[in-house]
Scaffold this motif. Structure first.
Motif, PDB file in Angstrom:
ATOM      1  N   CYS A 165     -42.555 -32.599 -37.865  1.00  0.00           N
ATOM      2  CA  CYS A 165     -41.707 -33.673 -38.402  1.00  0.00           C
ATOM      3  C   CYS A 165     -42.373 -34.291 -39.631  1.00  0.00           C
ATOM      4  N   LEU A 218     -32.837 -40.525 -34.290  1.00  0.00           N
ATOM      5  CA  LEU A 218     -33.946 -40.554 -35.243  1.00  0.00           C
ATOM      6  C   LEU A 218     -34.441 -41.980 -35.471  1.00  0.00           C
ATOM      7  N   CYS A 267     -35.641 -33.684 -34.802  1.00  0.00           N
ATOM      8  CA  CYS A 267     -35.645 -34.767 -33.808  1.00  0.00           C
ATOM      9  C   CYS A 267     -34.517 -34.552 -32.808  1.00  0.00           C
ATOM     10  N   GLY A 274     -32.038 -34.903 -37.341  1.00  0.00           N
ATOM     11  CA  GLY A 274     -31.635 -35.052 -35.945  1.00  0.00           C
ATOM     12  C   GLY A 274     -31.151 -33.764 -35.324  1.00  0.00           C
ATOM     13  N   TYR A 284     -38.107 -43.318 -34.474  1.00  0.00           N
ATOM     14  CA  TYR A 284     -39.025 -43.650 -35.575  1.00  0.00           C
ATOM     15  C   TYR A 284     -39.438 -45.123 -35.522  1.00  0.00           C
TER      16      TYR A 284
END
Length: 343
Positions: A198, A140, A188, A184, A144
């Protein structure tokens, strides 16, 4: 809104109703974290419930016999987790007066507890603001923030831990760590992540840079060891030989048939002067994290006198099918008994 506020809002609405989330008991949280190492939540939940029911407190677990703990763990794999679980329970009761360590530093001193597990327990049970960095967090954060640090490199753990300390919500550290894990595990994910739903997709750098499928970077390849296991199902009526594995190896302290690791079982029997008429019963491959086992089960029918003689030669014990239920077995043995003997 900030990254942590967005995922906490998402978590409050979408978190799974898991039994260890109903309280802040450090024993139950520790139990869940150890069970969920290398285990999917769907599989681990049933084991958690059985352990929590059988051993409702750390003192109950400490008083148990290791064989009982391993039997309850049977089928979950990575049995060192169960041995460490039992060892640590006894340590907490005998050395710490049954009181769980209340901070990351002291939790790290427990056997079987690494940085991730210590941070998870410390944040969830004791509100210590430290990030729990597991595979979900690596993935993640790497996506990100569009981080191209190789997560298998020595510096990666420290890099992501420091990053996690900067973004963790100090008021809800336990919920934040669980939100990262949940994201996660459900959004993700490694392959085909659900970027469209998301909660942080508008500010995700990997989406902006079109690098989602490339991250996280992991270059280190696991070396897989090939091994050949030959199990001898030596039977006299309903009695057979079984042996405890005491070596520091796979399935330590579990029980299996007499086992030879060799390329040629015939040559091995000849060298040991064992005159057995063997019939191949079953063959399978069993995959472990760093090992690939080629397993063959051989059947040999003998009389009771010969069974006693072989028990001495092979340092094994004689048991009946009815006695088997109290013995913790490796997964291949469990499957073999289920198929051949309906046990």
């Amino acid at each position: 809104m900030t990254f942590n506020s967005l995922i906490l809002i998402w978590f409050d609405k979408n978190k799974r109703n898991l039994p260890w989330r109903q309280h802040k008991d450090p024993y139950k949280i520790w139990l869940s974290e150890i069970i969920l190492q290398q285990t999917r939540v769907a599989q681990g939940t049933a084991y958690y419930l059985r352990f929590a029911d059988t051993f409702p407190t750390v003192r109950d677990l400490a008083k148990a016999d290791e064989t009982e703990v391993l039997k309850l763990w049977q089928g979950l794999g990575y049995y060192s987790r169960a041995r460490n679980l039992h060892f640590t329970a006894k340590h907490i009761v005998n050395e710490l007066n049954g009181i769980f360590p209340e901070n990351f530093k002291d939790l790290m001193k427990l056997k079987g507890v690494g940085e991730y597990t210590a941070a998870a327990i410390a944040s969830i049970a004791f509100d210590e603001a430290l990030p729990a960095i597991d595979g979900n967090a690596f993935r993640l954060y790497a996506r990100y923030f569009n981080i191209h640090v190789d997560i298998s490199s020595p510096q990666a753990k420290k890099y992501f831990f420091e990053l996690g300390k900067q973004v963790i919500d100090p008021n809800r550290p336990g919920d934040f760590n669980q939100a990262v894990m949940e994201m996660g595990a459900t959004i993700c994910v490694p392959v085909n992540p659900k970027c469209g739903i998301c909660p942080v997709n508008n500010s995700c750098e990997a989406i902006a840079q079109k690098t989602v499928e490339l991250l996280p970077i992991k270059s280190k390849k696991v070396k897989v060891k090939q091994r050949n296991f030959h199990f001898l199902d030596i039977t006299a009526g309903e009695k057979f030989l079984i042996k405890k594995r005491i070596e520091n190896d796979v399935w330590k302290n579990l029980y299996n048939f007499p086992l030879f690791e060799t390329d040629s079982i015939d040559q091995q029997l000849e060298e040991l002067n064992l005159n057995l008429s063997l019939i191949k019963e079953h063959e399978e491959k069993h995959i472990l994290t760093h090992q690939r086992l080629q397993i063959v089960f051989w059947k040999a029918n003998v009389d009771e006198a010969e069974l006693k003689n072989l028990a001495e030669k092979l340092d094994s014990e004689i048991i009946s099918q009815k006695e088997l239920e109290k013995y913790p077995l490796p997964r291949p043995m469990e499957k073999y008994f289920s198929k051949k003997y309906k046990v």
